[in-house]
Every structure is written in C-alpha cells, then in structure tokens.
Design an enzyme around this catalytic site. Structure first.
Site, short mmCIF file in Angstrom:
data_model
loop_
_atom_site.label_atom_id
_atom_site.label_comp_id
_atom_site.label_asym_id
_atom_site.label_seq_id
_atom_site.Cartn_x
_atom_site.Cartn_y
_atom_site.Cartn_z
N GLU A 81 41.18 12.13 24.48
CA GLU A 81 41.38 12.26 23.04
C GLU A 81 40.36 13.22 22.48
O GLU A 81 39.15 13.11 22.76
CB GLU A 81 41.24 10.91 22.34
CG GLU A 81 42.40 9.96 22.59
CD GLU A 81 42.29 8.69 21.76
OE1 GLU A 81 41.26 8.50 21.07
OE2 GLU A 81 43.22 7.88 21.82
N ASP A 137 36.33 5.40 11.27
CA ASP A 137 35.30 5.56 12.28
C ASP A 137 33.97 4.98 11.82
O ASP A 137 33.60 5.08 10.64
CB ASP A 137 35.12 7.04 12.61
CG ASP A 137 36.35 7.63 13.27
OD1 ASP A 137 36.69 7.13 14.35
OD2 ASP A 137 36.96 8.55 12.71
N TYR A 196 48.32 2.71 20.59
CA TYR A 196 46.87 2.47 20.59
C TYR A 196 46.62 1.13 19.90
O TYR A 196 46.77 1.01 18.69
CB TYR A 196 46.19 3.62 19.85
CG TYR A 196 44.68 3.66 19.91
CD1 TYR A 196 43.90 2.54 19.63
CD2 TYR A 196 44.02 4.84 20.21
CE1 TYR A 196 42.52 2.60 19.66
CE2 TYR A 196 42.64 4.93 20.24
CZ TYR A 196 41.90 3.80 19.96
OH TYR A 196 40.52 3.86 19.99
#
Length: 260
Positions: free
Chosen positions: A49, A60, A174
């Site tokens: 990725e 994040d 994911y």
C-alpha cells in the site's frame, strides 16, 4: 482475474497468510520511497500500500500524520506518488494499492485518475473517506480500467453498509481491527476477528486486517482468522526514526522481515 485476486489465490494454494506493508509516498523523500518499495517487495510484501500524502488524514494516527506532513513539506503530490510507483514497478512485480483520501482524487478526476494509475502500475485504489453509497461512479470507472476498488469495513460498520461494500468492492476488503485511527498497539483487538466473520458472511473476497498490527505475534494472530495482515504505522515509525541514517532502506527491510 485481477493481479490482486491472483495474489490471494496463490496465497491460498500455498496455505499461508498475506503480508501487506504500507508506506507514505515522499517520506522521507521520493527517491527513498522508490527504493523502499523495491525493498518491501524483497522483504516479503505480497501487496504494498502506498499512501498519498494528505493535509488532514483523519483516519490515521500521529505516526502516519507526521509522515504525510513530511511528504507535503517536500511538495509531494498525487502525480509524484504515481511517478514513484511507476519507477519502482520497473523492478518489482507485486501488486500496488494506492491509499488515499478522496479530495486529491476528486481534484484529479475519475477518468484521468483511472488512466494514470493504471499506466503507473497501480492495481487497486482504497479511498478512506469515500462511502460506498456514493462510490458507484468511481468504482465503475476503476473496474473498466481493470483496477480494484477496495473498501474499509470497521467494527462500527452497519450490516446494511457492509452489504453495500460487498457489492462495490473487488480485490479484497480491508477489515479495520478496531474503532479509531491507525497506530501500533501492544495487543490485538477482539473486534478484528468479528469484523472478518461479518465480512465473510456477505462476501467471498479475501479479508485483510489492519490498524494496530505491529509485532510478529500479532501478524500470526491475524493469519489465524484472516487472509492477510496490513502493517503501516510500525514500518512508518521505523522510517521516521531512521530518517537521517544512510542505511535506512536496508534497516527498514530488516525490520519488515522480522515481522513475518
């Protein structure tokens, strides 16, 4: 069959879990990112990725936020990230997933994005903040170019949205291991296996688990119930720590090998 699907098929035949490392394009600089992509493939990355630096990476944690900030200070753009991938793909054959927030991609344009990412050697695109209910125009454009649209599924994802994700996604899904942002954790959340079980109830796609995986033990735990483990913050933290080291690439490769 896409190259990502082929990779998971090979992993299944080999009876082993997949390993998906993540790095941010342009951290600490584009040349090093290019070398790191080659090194991560050599270190055992089955899929890699590549994060597009963004000014407000709300999904994040602080480690990857700082990586984005460093890359943005270097002036790194989406086009730079694609050029970096294109150069690295001259030396490696592992599938690449572009990991981005929606705004840089929206500004780039769907058709142009699909054309240029395909030309660069990207195999799939994960847009963290593009909800599946509004993604159809984008996913259709990507699929026409042979690119896999990849979606996140979290412990808080409703059954209705999970079903929509299953219809939109390809390549893999994911599975976010816990609510919250990315970042290394000392223990795996019990939510991770539950998310994978829910994903498999609505989709035949492989499930890769990320957010919080940082040790070999956690990688093995994930492999016991999922198809792949995604490791980002732990690797990006090593890049940050070694930013002034002349052997950064080698040492990040050694750390990555230690995880699997």
């Amino acid at each position: 069959m896409s190259r990502i699907a082929e990779t998971f098929a090979k992993l299944k035949r080999a009876g082993r879990g997949g390993f998906i490392p993540f790095i941010t394009a342009g951290d600490p600089d584009l040349k090093t990112t290019e070398l790191l992509l080659v090194e991560l493939a050599a270190a055992g990355g089955d899929i890699i990725e590549v994060g597009v630096p963004f000014s407000d990476p709300v999904a994040d944690g602080e480690v990857i936020q700082r990586a984005s900030e460093r890359a943005l200070r270097n002036g790194v753009t989406l086009r730079d990230a694609l050029t970096c991938v294109s150069r690295a793909k001259q030396h490696i054959d592992v599938p690449i997933v572009l990991f981005s927030y929606f705004n840089p991609l929206l500004k780039f344009g769907a058709d142009r994005l699909a054309d240029e990412t395909k030309r660069a050697g990207v195999d799939g695109i994960l847009v963290t903040d593009l909800i599946p209910e509004e993604a159809s125009p984008w996913t259709e454009t990507l699929r026409k170019r042979g690119l896999d649209p990849i979606f996140l599924a979290a412990p808080t994802t409703s059954d209705k949205r999970l079903a929509t994700i299953a219809k939109q996604a390809s390549g893999f899904i994911y599975a976010v291991s816990r609510a919250g942002v990315t970042g290394a954790r000392s223990e795996m959340s019990r939510d991770a296996e539950a998310v994978v079980t829910r994903v498999r109830s609505v989709s035949d796609l492989p499930a890769a688990v990320g957010f919080g995986i940082s040790t070999p033990e956690q990688v093995r735990q994930v492999w016991a119930f999922a198809d792949a483990a995604v490791i980002g913050s732990a690797i990006v933290s090593q890049i940050e720590r070694l930013s002034n080291s002349p052997d950064l690439v080698k040492r990040v490769g050694e750390f990555t090998r230690s995880l699997i």
